[in-house]
Write an enzyme that holds these catalytic residues in place. Structure first.
Site, mmCIF file in Angstrom:
data_model
loop_
_atom_site.group_PDB
_atom_site.id
_atom_site.type_symbol
_atom_site.label_atom_id
_atom_site.label_comp_id
_atom_site.label_asym_id
_atom_site.label_seq_id
_atom_site.Cartn_x
_atom_site.Cartn_y
_atom_site.Cartn_z
ATOM 1 N N ARG A 139 -0.598 12.586 0.001
ATOM 2 C CA ARG A 139 -1.786 13.422 0.027
ATOM 3 C C ARG A 139 -1.458 14.821 0.544
ATOM 4 O O ARG A 139 -0.465 15.033 1.242
ATOM 5 C CB ARG A 139 -2.871 12.791 0.900
ATOM 6 C CG ARG A 139 -2.402 12.492 2.312
ATOM 7 C CD ARG A 139 -3.396 11.637 3.093
ATOM 8 N NE ARG A 139 -2.923 11.383 4.444
ATOM 9 C CZ ARG A 139 -2.137 10.375 4.789
ATOM 10 N NH1 ARG A 139 -1.739 9.520 3.868
ATOM 11 N NH2 ARG A 139 -1.739 10.215 6.036
ATOM 12 N N HIS B 40 0.865 -1.182 0.000
ATOM 13 C CA HIS B 40 0.000 0.000 0.000
ATOM 14 C C HIS B 40 0.897 1.226 0.000
ATOM 15 O O HIS B 40 1.976 1.222 0.603
ATOM 16 C CB HIS B 40 -0.885 0.004 1.251
ATOM 17 C CG HIS B 40 -1.354 1.363 1.659
ATOM 18 N ND1 HIS B 40 -0.695 2.104 2.632
ATOM 19 C CD2 HIS B 40 -2.386 2.129 1.224
ATOM 20 C CE1 HIS B 40 -1.320 3.268 2.776
ATOM 21 N NE2 HIS B 40 -2.345 3.312 1.949
#
Length: 318
Positions: free
Chosen positions: A124, A120
């Site tokens: 952001r 993963h």
């Protein structure tokens, strides 16, 4: 858990360039998707663009049933709104009553071969604004590795790349964000980590926008350099029904974490994000069993006994 890097002296939005961040994120999605397609013998992602009723939208890309990757999702989103959800304001009440803009790239890869780890990654950016007040902004992200049949040399190489990613910007970051990753990707109801960690950072705004943006770019750009060598090394490893069955069982832990603890999942659902894009992180196949325990001395037991606990993989504490 480690404390956020919030520093209000540096948290001023005068030099924030949201257009540059968005341009980088879109190019990063393109770069990662191309690298995964090339690794999986040219298997292509499908793309779906979407709009959010409350403001913004994104583009979701999913690769399914490849030769190497059973499912890989690489999402870009850019959403706006008049107020932040509880998942964002519960620990930061100063954000209440502010409009927000959030953008990022998030990916999860579930390989077919149990000897290739699941992984993963995300990067952001958030900015929250209120008339008469300075903007509050921060970066977050990281990458982590979830093996089923681990090889220590792979885990060490993963952390070496994570350290290189940090050292390019700030030599103090690896130890700090490696620890935060170990603490964040932890399932307290199972008393185990989700995998062997990597990097996790959030609320980063210290040293100004340019510094923080550079670190976010380093994390995003170095992900494939950390992960794809492991894929290439393990993709031809033979496996049978036993290994596949254990992989599906351990994927259940991934589901448990993402649905119960993951901040990104909670934020997306609470802000009215696109459910299909948010939940593309879940594996296509998974198993649960009642009170299953690995056989003592087995390869499966070695995962629990050796790898699902925080440790210093690079020997930096020696």
């Amino acid at each position: 858990m480690s404390q956020p890097d919030t520093n209000t002296d540096n948290n001023v939005g005068n030099n924030v360039d949201t257009d540059a961040v968005k341009k980088f994120l879109l190019s990063l999605q393109d770069k990662i998707c191309l690298a995964l397609e090339n690794t999986d013998n040219g298997k292509k992602f499908i793309q779906e663009e979407w709009q959010r009723e409350g403001g913004g939208g994104g583009r979701t890309r999913v690769l399914e049933d490849g030769d190497i990757f059973e499912q890989a999702g690489v999402n870009f989103s850019h959403v706006t709104g008049g107020s932040l959800p509880v998942s964002a304001t519960s620990k930061r009440p100063e954000l209440e009553g502010r409009s927000f803009e959030a953008m990022g790239v998030s990916l999860v890869i579930h390989p077919k071969n149990p000897y290739i780890p699941t992984t993963h990654a995300n990067v952001r950016f958030f900015i929250a604004e209120k008339e008469g007040s300075d903007p509050i902004w921060w970066f977050g992200g990281g990458f982590d590795l979830t093996p089923y049949y681990p090889f220590e040399e792979d885990v060490i190489a993963w952390h070496q790349q994570a350290k290189k990613t940090c050292d390019a910007i700030d030599p103090e970051y690896y130890t700090k964000y490696k620890q935060w990753c170990d603490e964040y990707f932890y399932l307290p109801h199972r008393n185990e980590t989700r995998g062997v960690g990597g990097l996790f950072f959030d609320d980063l705004n210290e040293k100004g926008f340019a510094h923080c943006f550079a670190f976010m770019q380093s994390v995003g750009n170095q992900f494939t350099s950390a992960y794809l060598p492991i894929v290439e090394k393990r993709q031809a490893t033979p496996y049978g029904e036993r290994e596949r069955d254990f992989q599906l069982y351990r994927r259940g832990r991934y589901v448990e974490f993402n649905l119960v603890y993951d901040r990104g999942t909670l934020f997306g659902l609470q802000t009215g994000g696109r459910t299909e894009s948010i939940l593309m992180s879940l594996p296509p196949l998974v198993k649960w069993r009642y009170n299953w325990q690995p056989e003592s001395g087995s390869d499966e037991a070695r995962l629990y006994n050796r790898y699902l606990k925080p440790q210093d993989w690079l020997g930096l504490d020696q």
